[in-house]
Scaffold this active site. Structure first.
Site, PDB file in Angstrom:
ATOM      1  N   ARG A 133       0.866  -1.180   0.000  1.00 58.45           N
ATOM      2  CA  ARG A 133       0.000   0.000   0.000  1.00 58.45           C
ATOM      3  C   ARG A 133       0.901   1.228   0.000  1.00 58.45           C
ATOM      4  O   ARG A 133       2.126   1.125   0.069  1.00 58.45           O
ATOM      5  CB  ARG A 133      -1.021   0.000   1.154  1.00 58.45           C
ATOM      6  CG  ARG A 133      -0.685  -0.732   2.422  1.00 58.45           C
ATOM      7  CD  ARG A 133       0.361  -0.099   3.276  1.00 58.45           C
ATOM      8  NE  ARG A 133       0.128   1.307   3.485  1.00 58.45           N
ATOM      9  CZ  ARG A 133       1.057   2.179   3.774  1.00 58.45           C
ATOM     10  NH1 ARG A 133       2.335   1.795   3.891  1.00 58.45           N
ATOM     11  NH2 ARG A 133       0.786   3.449   3.941  1.00 58.45           N
ATOM     12  N   ALA A 185       0.861   5.134  -2.185  1.00 60.19           N
ATOM     13  CA  ALA A 185       0.729   5.418  -3.620  1.00 60.19           C
ATOM     14  C   ALA A 185       1.935   4.967  -4.462  1.00 60.19           C
ATOM     15  O   ALA A 185       1.769   4.241  -5.447  1.00 60.19           O
ATOM     16  CB  ALA A 185       0.448   6.906  -3.810  1.00 60.19           C
ATOM     17  N   ARG A 207      -7.452  -0.306  -6.683  1.00 61.04           N
ATOM     18  CA  ARG A 207      -7.569   0.851  -5.777  1.00 61.04           C
ATOM     19  C   ARG A 207      -7.643   2.111  -6.644  1.00 61.04           C
ATOM     20  O   ARG A 207      -6.752   2.373  -7.442  1.00 61.04           O
ATOM     21  CB  ARG A 207      -6.382   0.915  -4.801  1.00 61.04           C
ATOM     22  CG  ARG A 207      -6.381  -0.266  -3.823  1.00 61.04           C
ATOM     23  CD  ARG A 207      -5.500   0.004  -2.622  1.00 61.04           C
ATOM     24  NE  ARG A 207      -6.092   0.959  -1.708  1.00 61.04           N
ATOM     25  CZ  ARG A 207      -5.428   1.500  -0.678  1.00 61.04           C
ATOM     26  NH1 ARG A 207      -4.163   1.193  -0.459  1.00 61.04           N
ATOM     27  NH2 ARG A 207      -6.030   2.360   0.115  1.00 61.04           N
ATOM     28  N   GLN A 219      -2.284   2.667  10.103  1.00 59.77           N
ATOM     29  CA  GLN A 219      -0.959   2.680   9.452  1.00 59.77           C
ATOM     30  C   GLN A 219       0.064   3.469  10.267  1.00 59.77           C
ATOM     31  O   GLN A 219       1.254   3.201  10.190  1.00 59.77           O
ATOM     32  CB  GLN A 219      -1.060   3.293   8.044  1.00 59.77           C
ATOM     33  CG  GLN A 219      -1.776   2.443   7.022  1.00 59.77           C
ATOM     34  CD  GLN A 219      -3.223   2.845   6.887  1.00 59.77           C
ATOM     35  OE1 GLN A 219      -3.867   3.225   7.860  1.00 59.77           O
ATOM     36  NE2 GLN A 219      -3.759   2.772   5.686  1.00 59.77           N
ATOM     37  N   ASP A 273      -1.564  10.834  -2.192  1.00 56.90           N
ATOM     38  CA  ASP A 273      -1.945   9.761  -3.122  1.00 56.90           C
ATOM     39  C   ASP A 273      -2.243  10.298  -4.501  1.00 56.90           C
ATOM     40  O   ASP A 273      -2.147   9.568  -5.492  1.00 56.90           O
ATOM     41  CB  ASP A 273      -3.154   8.999  -2.586  1.00 56.90           C
ATOM     42  CG  ASP A 273      -2.724   8.130  -1.424  1.00 56.90           C
ATOM     43  OD1 ASP A 273      -2.623   8.655  -0.296  1.00 56.90           O
ATOM     44  OD2 ASP A 273      -2.429   6.947  -1.657  1.00 56.90           O
ATOM     45  N   ASN A 286      -4.923  12.743   0.363  1.00 59.30           N
ATOM     46  CA  ASN A 286      -4.129  11.831   1.198  1.00 59.30           C
ATOM     47  C   ASN A 286      -5.083  11.129   2.174  1.00 59.30           C
ATOM     48  O   ASN A 286      -6.295  11.375   2.175  1.00 59.30           O
ATOM     49  CB  ASN A 286      -3.034  12.619   1.927  1.00 59.30           C
ATOM     50  CG  ASN A 286      -2.017  11.724   2.600  1.00 59.30           C
ATOM     51  OD1 ASN A 286      -1.472  10.819   1.963  1.00 59.30           O
ATOM     52  ND2 ASN A 286      -1.764  11.921   3.874  1.00 59.30           N
ATOM     53  N   LYS A 287      -4.528  10.289   2.999  1.00 56.81           N
ATOM     54  CA  LYS A 287      -5.325   9.476   3.930  1.00 56.81           C
ATOM     55  C   LYS A 287      -6.369  10.303   4.673  1.00 56.81           C
ATOM     56  O   LYS A 287      -6.099  11.432   5.096  1.00 56.81           O
ATOM     57  CB  LYS A 287      -4.361   8.807   4.923  1.00 56.81           C
ATOM     58  CG  LYS A 287      -4.980   7.912   5.964  1.00 56.81           C
ATOM     59  CD  LYS A 287      -5.841   6.807   5.395  1.00 56.81           C
ATOM     60  CE  LYS A 287      -5.149   5.922   4.381  1.00 56.81           C
ATOM     61  NZ  LYS A 287      -6.067   5.126   3.564  1.00 56.81           N
TER      62      LYS A 287
HETATM   63  O1  MRU Z   1      -4.456   3.419   2.212  1.00 51.24           O
HETATM   64  P1  MRU Z   1      -2.969   3.542   2.138  1.00 51.24           P
HETATM   65  O2  MRU Z   1      -2.260   2.943   3.306  1.00 51.24           O
HETATM   66  O3  MRU Z   1      -2.438   3.034   0.820  1.00 51.24           O
HETATM   67  O4  MRU Z   1      -2.711   5.095   2.189  1.00 51.24           O
HETATM   68  C1  MRU Z   1      -1.427   5.605   2.134  1.00 51.24           C
HETATM   69  C2  MRU Z   1      -1.367   7.070   2.282  1.00 51.24           C
HETATM   70  O5  MRU Z   1      -2.362   7.739   2.414  1.00 51.24           O
HETATM   71  C3  MRU Z   1      -0.029   7.711   2.158  1.00 51.24           C
HETATM   72  O6  MRU Z   1       0.032   8.847   2.958  1.00 51.24           O
HETATM   73  C4  MRU Z   1       0.154   8.086   0.690  1.00 51.24           C
HETATM   74  O7  MRU Z   1       0.129   6.951  -0.131  1.00 51.24           O
HETATM   75  C5  MRU Z   1       1.368   8.863   0.414  1.00 51.24           C
HETATM   76  S1  MRU Z   1       2.819   8.079   0.973  1.00 51.24           S
HETATM   77  C6  MRU Z   1       3.908   7.752  -0.061  1.00 51.24           C
END
Ligand code: MRU
Length: 361
Positions: free
Chosen positions: A51, A53, A88, A199, A240, A250-251
Site C-alpha cells: 500500500r 501510492a 484501488r 498505518q 496519493d 491523502n489518507k
Molecule cells: O491506504 P494507504 O495505506 O495506501 O494510504 C497511504 C497514504 O495515504 C499515504 O500517505 C500516501 O500513499 C502517500 S505516501 C507515499
C-alpha cells in the site's frame, strides 16, 4: 531502510520472482511473499499487503510486466490493465505506471514486449528509490533551517504511513525525517494512529523504532490539541494524488490536520514524487475517493500470544461509512517537496517541477 539492523526494500526481483513484504502482518510478523499470477498482484494491492501510492504503482508495473511475459498480445495487455486499475482508485501512481508500460510496448513487435516491459518496471522501481531519496535531501534543508533558528528538538506531526513502506525505499513524508536524523538533527515525531487501519501506529511507529528516532503515537483527534499548545513545530504528510492547482489527496483525516495547522500558523508540508501528480486534473474535487469496507471500522486486529486475531468492537448491524482519503485544498499547504525541489502549492510553481521530468521514460 532497516529492519532489525538489516537493509530491506518493500518490493524486489529475485531470480525473476517478485517478492514483497506483507504489510498486513506488520509489525507483529515480518513475512515475505512471492507474487506470481495477475490475481496475486491484484489481491496484494486490494487487500493492502502492499500500500502507499508509490508502492502501488511499482507493484502494478511488475504485475503488468509479468503478465506480458506470459502473453504479450494486445488483448491480454488491455485486460490486465483493466483488472489492475480496479484494485484501488485513488492513488494515481497505479495508472501512471501502467500507462508508461503500455505506451511503450504497444508500439513494438510482440516478441520484444516482455523484455521492454520488465526493463521499464525495474526503471520505475529504481526511479522511485532515487526520487524518494531526493525528497529527503530537499526536505532536510527545511528542517535544518528550523533547527538553525531554534536550536531545539523539532516536533513533527505526521499522518498515516508515508515512510519507506509506502514506497520502495526511503518514503515521502518520512524521507526528510530519516535524512535529518542521519545528519544529527534532534527530532520527535507525533504519529497519528490513523484509524481505521492504523498505518501510523503499526507501520510509521515501527519504521521510526527501527531507525531509532523518538516518536509518540497519538489518537487521530489529538493533533489539534497539541498544535494549540505549541507542541508541534511542523506537519509533514504524503499524497496519493495531487492536482495541478496544488490540492492534495491523502489518507482520511489529513484535511483536518491541515485546517488545524493553518489556524495555529504551523507549517504544513506535503512530500511527494512527481509520479503522484495527476496532470489531467485541475483540482482535488475531481479525484475519485476510495470507499472501503465498514469491517475496517467495526473489526480490529490484535496480537495474541500466538498469531493475530480479529474482534468486533461495534454492536451487530451498526451502519458504517469508510472513505479512505480526503482532499486538502492547496491554500492550507505551506510547501510541496518533490524530487525536483521545494515548490508552492499552486499551478505556476508546480509547472517548474515538471521541467526535469518529462523525458525520463
Ligand atoms: O491506504 P494507504 O495505506 O495506501 O494510504 C497511504 C497514504 O495515504 C499515504 O500517505 C500516501 O500513499 C502517500 S505516501 C507515499
Amino acid at each position: 531502510m532497516n529492519v532489525n539492523d538489516k537493509k530491506y526494500s518493500t518490493i524486489w526481483l529475485e531470480k525473476e520472482q517478485v517478492k514483497i513484504i506483507d504489510q498486513t502482518k506488520l509489525p507483529f510478523q515480518f513475512r515475505i511473499d512471492n507474487l506470481n499470477s495477475l490475481d496475486d498482484f491484484c489481491l496484494a494491492i486490494k487487500n493492502m499487503k502492499v500500500r502507499g501510492a508509490p508502492l502501488i504503482g511499482v507493484t502494478a508495473a511488475f504485475a503488468l510486466a509479468l503478465e506480458i511475459k506470459r502473453n504479450a498480445r494486445g488483448q491480454n495487455i488491455r485486460f490486465a490493465i483493466k483488472k489492475l486499475l480496479k484494485t484501488r482508485p485513488t492513488a494515481i501512481n497505479l495508472k501512471w505506471a501502467l500507462e508508461i508500460i503500455s505506451n511503450k510496448v504497444m508500439d513494438v513487435d510482440i516478441s520484444k514486449r516482455p523484455k521492454i516491459a520488465m526493463e521499464i518496471a525495474e526503471n520505475i522501481r529504481n526511479k522511485d528509490i532515487n526520487d524518494c531519496k531526493k525528497i529527503g535531501e530537499y526536505g532536510y534543508t527545511l528542517l535544518r533551517h528550523i533547527y538553525k533558528k531554534t536550536k531545539k528538538r523539532i516536533n513533527i506531526l505526521t499522518h498515516c504511513n508515508a515512510g519507506w513502506l509506502a514506497t520502495v525505499d526511503w518514503g515521502t513524508a518520512l524521507s526528510p525525517i530519516f535524512y535529518a536524523n542521519k545528519k544529527g538533527i534532534p527530532l520527535h515525531i507525533w504519529v497519528d494512529e490513523t484509524r481505521p487501519r492504523n498505518q501510523g501506529a503499526l507501520l510509521t511507529a515501527w519504521e521510526l523504532k527501527n531507525e531509532k528516532i523518538p516518536y509518540t503515537v497519538i489518537v487521530d483527534n489529538a493533533g489539534g490539541y497539541l498544535m494549540q499548545n505549541g507542541d508541534v513545530d511542523l506537519c509533514i504528510v504524503g499524497s496519493d494524488r495531487t492536482t495541478l492547482n496544488g490540492d492534495v489527496c491523502n489518507k482520511i483525516g489529513t484535511y483536518l490536520k491541515a485546517l488545524s495547522a493553518f489556524e495555529n500558523k504551523i507549517p504544513f508540508y506535503v512530500a511527494l514524487p512527481t509520479s503522484t501528480i495527476d496532470k489531467n486534473l485541475k483540482s482535488g474535487n475531481c479525484i475519485p475517493i476510495e470507499t472501503r469496507s465498514g469491517d475496517e471500522l467495526s473489526k480490529i486486529s490484535y496480537k495474541k500470544i500466538k498469531g493475530i486475531e480479529k474482534i468486533e468492537i461495534y454492536f451487530k448491524g451498526t451502519k458504517t461509512f469508510n472513505p479512505a482519503f480526503d482532499v486538502t485544498p492547496s491554500k492550507f499547504i505551506s510547501k510541496i517537496i518533490t524530487e525536483n525541489g521545494i515548490f508552492e502549492a499552486n499551478q505556476e510553481s508546480l509547472k517548474k517541477n515538471f521541467s526535469n521530468n518529462e523525458e525520463f521514460f
